[in-house]
Design a protein around this motif. Structure first.
Motif, PDB file in Angstrom:
ATOM      1  N   GLN A 143      -7.061   1.860  -3.227  1.00 37.89           N
ATOM      2  CA  GLN A 143      -5.937   1.642  -4.132  1.00 37.89           C
ATOM      3  C   GLN A 143      -6.087   0.417  -5.029  1.00 37.89           C
ATOM      4  OE1 GLN A 143      -2.316   1.798  -1.751  1.00 37.89           O
ATOM      5  NE2 GLN A 143      -3.028   3.617  -0.654  1.00 37.89           N
ATOM      6  N   GLY A 148      -6.018   9.447   4.875  1.00 37.12           N
ATOM      7  CA  GLY A 148      -5.444  10.484   4.020  1.00 37.12           C
ATOM      8  C   GLY A 148      -6.391  10.913   2.922  1.00 37.12           C
ATOM      9  N   PRO A 156       2.174  10.647   9.733  1.00 39.39           N
ATOM     10  CA  PRO A 156       3.555  10.147   9.848  1.00 39.39           C
ATOM     11  C   PRO A 156       3.754   9.122  10.954  1.00 39.39           C
ATOM     12  CG  PRO A 156       3.554  12.506   9.491  1.00 39.39           C
ATOM     13  CD  PRO A 156       2.123  12.121   9.713  1.00 39.39           C
ATOM     14  N   TYR A 191       0.818  -1.206   0.000  1.00 39.10           N
ATOM     15  CA  TYR A 191       0.000   0.000   0.000  1.00 39.10           C
ATOM     16  C   TYR A 191       0.858   1.264   0.000  1.00 39.10           C
ATOM     17  CZ  TYR A 191      -3.325  -3.546   1.474  1.00 39.10           C
ATOM     18  OH  TYR A 191      -4.079  -4.684   1.544  1.00 39.10           O
ATOM     19  N   ASP A 192       0.329   2.272  -0.647  1.00 44.87           N
ATOM     20  CA  ASP A 192       0.949   3.596  -0.618  1.00 44.87           C
ATOM     21  C   ASP A 192       0.545   4.268   0.690  1.00 44.87           C
ATOM     22  OD1 ASP A 192       1.822   6.174  -0.941  1.00 44.87           O
ATOM     23  OD2 ASP A 192       0.714   6.576  -2.783  1.00 44.87           O
ATOM     24  N   LEU A 193       1.511   4.524   1.551  1.00 47.19           N
ATOM     25  CA  LEU A 193       1.233   5.078   2.874  1.00 47.19           C
ATOM     26  C   LEU A 193       1.548   6.565   2.971  1.00 47.19           C
ATOM     27  CD1 LEU A 193       2.818   2.223   5.034  1.00 47.19           C
ATOM     28  CD2 LEU A 193       0.458   2.389   4.210  1.00 47.19           C
ATOM     29  N   THR A 194       1.830   7.200   1.856  1.00 50.16           N
ATOM     30  CA  THR A 194       2.313   8.587   1.890  1.00 50.16           C
ATOM     31  C   THR A 194       1.270   9.584   2.390  1.00 50.16           C
ATOM     32  OG1 THR A 194       1.728   8.868  -0.456  1.00 50.16           O
ATOM     33  CG2 THR A 194       3.985   8.180   0.050  1.00 50.16           C
ATOM     34  N   LYS A 195      -0.024   9.233   2.326  1.00 56.29           N
ATOM     35  CA  LYS A 195      -1.063  10.180   2.723  1.00 56.29           C
ATOM     36  C   LYS A 195      -1.496  10.042   4.176  1.00 56.29           C
ATOM     37  CE  LYS A 195      -3.056  10.764  -1.906  1.00 56.29           C
ATOM     38  NZ  LYS A 195      -4.290  10.647  -2.736  1.00 56.29           N
ATOM     39  N   GLU A 228       5.644   0.656   9.252  1.00 56.21           N
ATOM     40  CA  GLU A 228       6.923   0.314   8.637  1.00 56.21           C
ATOM     41  C   GLU A 228       7.909  -0.313   9.618  1.00 56.21           C
ATOM     42  OE1 GLU A 228       7.054   3.696   5.090  1.00 56.21           O
ATOM     43  OE2 GLU A 228       8.085   4.079   6.997  1.00 56.21           O
ATOM     44  N   ARG A 264       2.360   5.802   9.802  1.00 55.00           N
ATOM     45  CA  ARG A 264       3.254   5.227   8.792  1.00 55.00           C
ATOM     46  C   ARG A 264       4.491   4.629   9.456  1.00 55.00           C
ATOM     47  NH1 ARG A 264       5.853   8.438   3.543  1.00 55.00           N
ATOM     48  NH2 ARG A 264       7.048   6.667   2.745  1.00 55.00           N
TER      49      ARG A 264
END
Length: 221
Positions: free
Chosen positions: A106, A65, A11, A4-8, A18, A14
């Motif tokens: 996603q 996000g 922090p 998954y894209d966790l950028t949104k 991670e 995330r």
């Protein structure tokens, strides 16, 4: 490897995903199921009425996000969201709901396939137990699922939801919607619109005594 894209997301969330092995494993795979049935207070109540209910719990508002409760800001319901109560307070449940949300956002096609499989399984379960089935896809969200084709695909299944969006259109006949009331002044125009659209309205009261007092004064529900 994370799928998954966790950028949104926030922090700190995330970082947890991670760096915690259990969460890294969780977010390195897709959910095998999306709907819960008979595992929480909301759906258990329906059993006495002869219903097995499948319900989808996501990470509400903008937790992922992406805002999946578009009227939450105007209704000022974010802090009081049911997501913060009960099992939603448990971190394992919290992150499981976040994973489902990211999965839907996603990998929408794959997520809808899993939801479809859950609907089939829950319908069969209800049939085996001589009960009826119902489905609520917005347990802690306010997404326009009527535009995703899932209700049209299962035209004989009964879906229902609560929504703070008064202008939902093209609602399938097997989808029952109730408008969710908020008493803050910024939300008043949307309540008015819901009334003009003849929507059923649900309101939450602090306690039973308040309701009883209103009934004694001639209130109707």
């Amino acid at each position: 490897m994370l799928k998954y894209d966790l950028t949104k997301i926030a922090p700190d969330m995330r970082f947890e995903i991670e760096n915690r092995p259990d969460l890294s494993r969780l977010f390195s795979s897709f959910p095998e199921t999306m709907l819960a049935a008979g595992k929480d207070a909301k759906t258990v109540k329906g059993v006495s009425e002869g219903y097995v209910t499948g319900i989808l719990y996501l990470a509400p508002y903008n937790t992922s996000g992406v805002n999946i409760c578009p009227m939450a800001g105007k209704a000022q319901c974010g802090e009081g969201c049911l997501f913060t109560a009960g099992r939603g307070r448990m971190s394992s449940v919290y992150y499981a709901r976040l994973r489902k949300t990211l999965f839907l956002q996603q990998y929408e096609s794959k997520a809808l396939d899993v939801i479809a499989s859950d609907i089939v399984a829950i319908t069969r379960k209800a049939h085996r137990e001589n009960m009826k089935s119902a489905f609520r896809l917005n347990g802690t969200s306010d997404i326009r699922f009527e535009n995703m084709g899932i209700m049209q695909e299962f035209s004989k299944a009964q879906f229902y939801d609560y929504s703070k969006t008064p202008n939902r259109k093209n609602i399938p006949s097997n989808y029952d919607l109730t408008f969710s009331y908020s008493g803050v002044s910024s939300f008043a125009p949307y309540v008015k619109q819901a009334l003009e659209n003849n929507m059923r309205i649900a309101a939450v009261f602090r306690d039973r005594k308040t309701v009883e007092t209103m009934l004694q004064k001639g209130g109707k529900f």
